[in-house]
Scaffold this motif. Structure first.
Motif, PDB file in Angstrom:
ATOM      1  N   GLY A 112       0.813  -1.214   0.000  1.00  0.00           N
ATOM      2  CA  GLY A 112       0.000   0.000   0.000  1.00  0.00           C
ATOM      3  C   GLY A 112       0.846   1.264   0.000  1.00  0.00           C
ATOM      4  N   PHE A 113       1.848   1.337   0.872  1.00  0.00           N
ATOM      5  CA  PHE A 113       2.693   2.539   0.945  1.00  0.00           C
ATOM      6  C   PHE A 113       3.527   2.718  -0.321  1.00  0.00           C
ATOM      7  N   PHE A 114       3.999   1.626  -0.892  1.00  0.00           N
ATOM      8  CA  PHE A 114       4.801   1.757  -2.109  1.00  0.00           C
ATOM      9  C   PHE A 114       3.933   2.050  -3.333  1.00  0.00           C
ATOM     10  N   LEU A 115       2.659   1.653  -3.296  1.00  0.00           N
ATOM     11  CA  LEU A 115       1.744   2.061  -4.371  1.00  0.00           C
ATOM     12  C   LEU A 115       1.528   3.571  -4.319  1.00  0.00           C
ATOM     13  N   ALA A 116       1.423   4.108  -3.099  1.00  0.00           N
ATOM     14  CA  ALA A 116       1.306   5.559  -2.950  1.00  0.00           C
ATOM     15  C   ALA A 116       2.571   6.254  -3.442  1.00  0.00           C
ATOM     16  N   LEU A 117       3.746   5.674  -3.144  1.00  0.00           N
ATOM     17  CA  LEU A 117       5.006   6.243  -3.625  1.00  0.00           C
ATOM     18  C   LEU A 117       5.059   6.214  -5.153  1.00  0.00           C
ATOM     19  N   ALA A 118       4.557   5.118  -5.744  1.00  0.00           N
ATOM     20  CA  ALA A 118       4.539   5.001  -7.198  1.00  0.00           C
ATOM     21  C   ALA A 118       3.650   6.086  -7.814  1.00  0.00           C
ATOM     22  N   PHE A 119       2.522   6.369  -7.159  1.00  0.00           N
ATOM     23  CA  PHE A 119       1.653   7.439  -7.656  1.00  0.00           C
ATOM     24  C   PHE A 119       2.365   8.795  -7.588  1.00  0.00           C
ATOM     25  N   LEU A 120       3.040   9.060  -6.465  1.00  0.00           N
ATOM     26  CA  LEU A 120       3.755  10.332  -6.318  1.00  0.00           C
ATOM     27  C   LEU A 120       4.846  10.466  -7.382  1.00  0.00           C
ATOM     28  N   ARG A 121       5.477   9.355  -7.749  1.00  0.00           N
ATOM     29  CA  ARG A 121       6.481   9.388  -8.811  1.00  0.00           C
ATOM     30  C   ARG A 121       5.851   9.830 -10.131  1.00  0.00           C
ATOM     31  N   SER A 122       4.669   9.249 -10.447  1.00  0.00           N
ATOM     32  CA  SER A 122       3.986   9.634 -11.684  1.00  0.00           C
ATOM     33  C   SER A 122       3.544  11.092 -11.641  1.00  0.00           C
ATOM     34  N   LEU A 123       3.096  11.536 -10.464  1.00  0.00           N
ATOM     35  CA  LEU A 123       2.569  12.899 -10.329  1.00  0.00           C
ATOM     36  C   LEU A 123       3.658  13.941 -10.509  1.00  0.00           C
TER      37      LEU A 123
END
Length: 511
Positions: free
Chosen positions: A125-136
């Protein structure tokens, strides 16, 4: 619809048939297999073919559209705390439902199953959020991966040996057939608001980062529990005397896997229903199509998991024992490489990744090129893994240089290839690896008298590592080819310009 299902089943037949033929040839030549595991294997292959056909069609109809719609809707919210919270919840819930995670929990020493499941889910879950922030924000995937893997390898020297192999295996196991299609489609939706220079590469990389979360979680548990009291129970093969016994063996397990798959798919369906009611407002025909697709996914994955667990697992274990007992036990390595080359085609999520890569790159990276790269990577990983079983070579002696090469390549290849490569590592290490290749290595290790938890485990980690190098090398060759073509085109333009200049000059003798 029936025509599409027929096409999918035909595709799965072509994927499963080579592995089936290899096992049969080995069974009648150098490694005789008793009728009990052989009958289970053949019946399991039939379950596999039909199940994979239903599942891949269901993914096209439901899983991918749901992920894309949910991701796009989250992107429109434009409130960072809400999106991050939603990513953490989605990642954790989908991971808890992943069938392979239950298997991992039972293999990890000294840690209560629910503690491990919740820790791994939180990591995803936390790394999925990190992945989103990378895309953003357009962050470099290469830099994030470099930092994360440096932390992981530093921690690797401080945790018990039994946790090490299981920790790295967990990264591949938890990104399975449920998690991968949904997360990849979610990435396509979320990348629409990214600020990166390359939207194609931003849409990939989610699986790569989500694979790190489970490894980190299990390592932290290893530091907390500091125990190496792992146990291994040899696999028992049910006795099959007639066709009724064969059916009963599958009938006994079918309800259990049906419940597992329902538990896995229900959170995704619930997310979709909530988003449909409050945000999406899709037409009735689209909703019916998605619901039918979810039903196909449910039927397909239930048949697939029943087939690989009941049919393929005993055959893999027995085959590994037989080959390791031969006077020329070195044959384990080439046989494993041959099986690995073909078995990756039977991974459900591999078909999803290859199709998405071809679509997103406009055919620049074809499905055939991706499959070739993954097949070569799988063959190499199986060869190294069985060499490690034969020699007792430490897992880190292969993982450290392998990841060093993969991370080094990530700074010189086009970003989209890095994202695809690190995604492919998690995708390639799916149910076929956990239920056929891992028992194969465990059976060989048991026959050789090795340490099961230290020598046999780690095969999933190896399977997840080698595609990182192979796919990036494909990207490097593509980059060189593109540069050569551009140079040739520029030279042609210069030559044409010089000809025009020459034509435009007056001959000094003509005056």
């Amino acid at each position: 619809m029936n025509q599409k299902l027929k096409e999918k089943i035909t595709e799965s037949l072509s994927s499963v048939l080579p592995v089936t033929c290899i096992v049969l040839i080995l069974g009648i030549t150098i490694a005789p297999i008793p009728l009990d595991p052989l009958m289970l294997f053949l019946a399991g292959a039939a379950f596999l073919i039909i199940g994979m056909g239903f599942f891949t069609l269901g993914v096209d109809m439901a899983m991918m559209p749901i992920g894309e719609k949910v991701g796009a809707q989250l992107a429109r919210v434009k409130r960072l705390p809400i999106i991050i919270t939603a990513c953490i919840i989605i990642g954790a819930v989908v991971t808890v439902a992943e069938p392979d995670l239950q298997v991992l929990a039972g293999q990890t020493p000294a840690v209560p199953n629910m503690v491990l499941i919740l820790a791994v889910a939180a990591g995803v879950g936390f790394f999925l959020a990190l992945a989103f922030l990378r895309s953003l924000f357009g962050w470099s995937l290469s830099h994030i991966l470099m930092v994360c893997y440096i932390i992981l390898f530093i921690m690797a020297f401080y945790i018990p040996g039994d946790f090490l192999a299981v920790a790295f295996d967990s990264g591949g196991v938890t990104t399975g057939p449920i998690t991968v299609p949904f997360i990849m489609a979610l990435g396509m939706g979320l990348s629409s608001i990214g600020q990166g220079k390359n939207q194609d590469s931003d849409s990939f990389g989610l699986v790569a980062l989500c694979s790190i979360g489970p490894i980190l979680s299990v390592m932290i548990l290893g530091l907390v529990y500091q125990s190496s009291s792992g146990t291994y129970e040899p696999m028992s093969i049910p006795s099959i005397s007639n066709s009724q016994d064969l059916w009963l063996a599958f009938q006994h397990e079918l309800p259990e896997y049906a419940l597992e798959v329902f538990t896995a798919l229900f959170p995704i369906l619930a997310f979709y229903i909530l988003f449909q009611i409050f945000f999406l407002k899709m037409r009735r025909r689209q909703v019916v199509k998605i619901l039918v697709g979810m039903l196909y996914s449910y039927i397909g994955l239930t048949l697939f998991l029943t087939g690989v667990n009941v049919g393929f697992m005993p055959a893999g274990s027995y085959l590994g024992k037989q080959l390791a007992s031969l006077p020329y036990r070195w044959i384990l390595v080439p046989v494993a490489m041959l099986i690995g080359y073909f078995i990756v085609k039977a991974e459900p999520a591999v078909q999803v990744l290859n199709k998405q890569v071809a679509d997103m790159t406009g055919g620049t990276i074809s499905e055939a090129a991706m499959m070739k790269g993954l097949s070569v990577g799988m063959a190499l990983s199986l060869g190294f893994s069985l060499f490690r079983v034969l020699t007792g070579l430490p897992l880190l002696s292969l993982l450290l240089p392998g990841y060093a090469i993969a991370l080094g390549l990530s700074f010189i290849v086009p970003p989209v290839f890095t994202s695809i490569a690190f995604d492919s590592g998690g995708v390639a290490s799916g149910p076929m690896t956990a239920t056929f290749l891992l028992p194969f290595a465990m059976g060989a290790c048991e026959a050789l008298g090795g340490d099961i938890l230290k020598d046999a485990f780690g095969i999933v980690a190896m399977v997840a590592m080698t595609p990182l190098i192979i796919i990036q090398l494909i990207g490097l060759s593509y980059e060189f080819k593109t540069r050569r073509e551009k140079s040739s085109a520029q030279l042609s333009i210069i030559d044409m310009d010089s000809e025009f200049i020459d034509l435009g000059k007056e001959d000094p003798n003509e005056s």
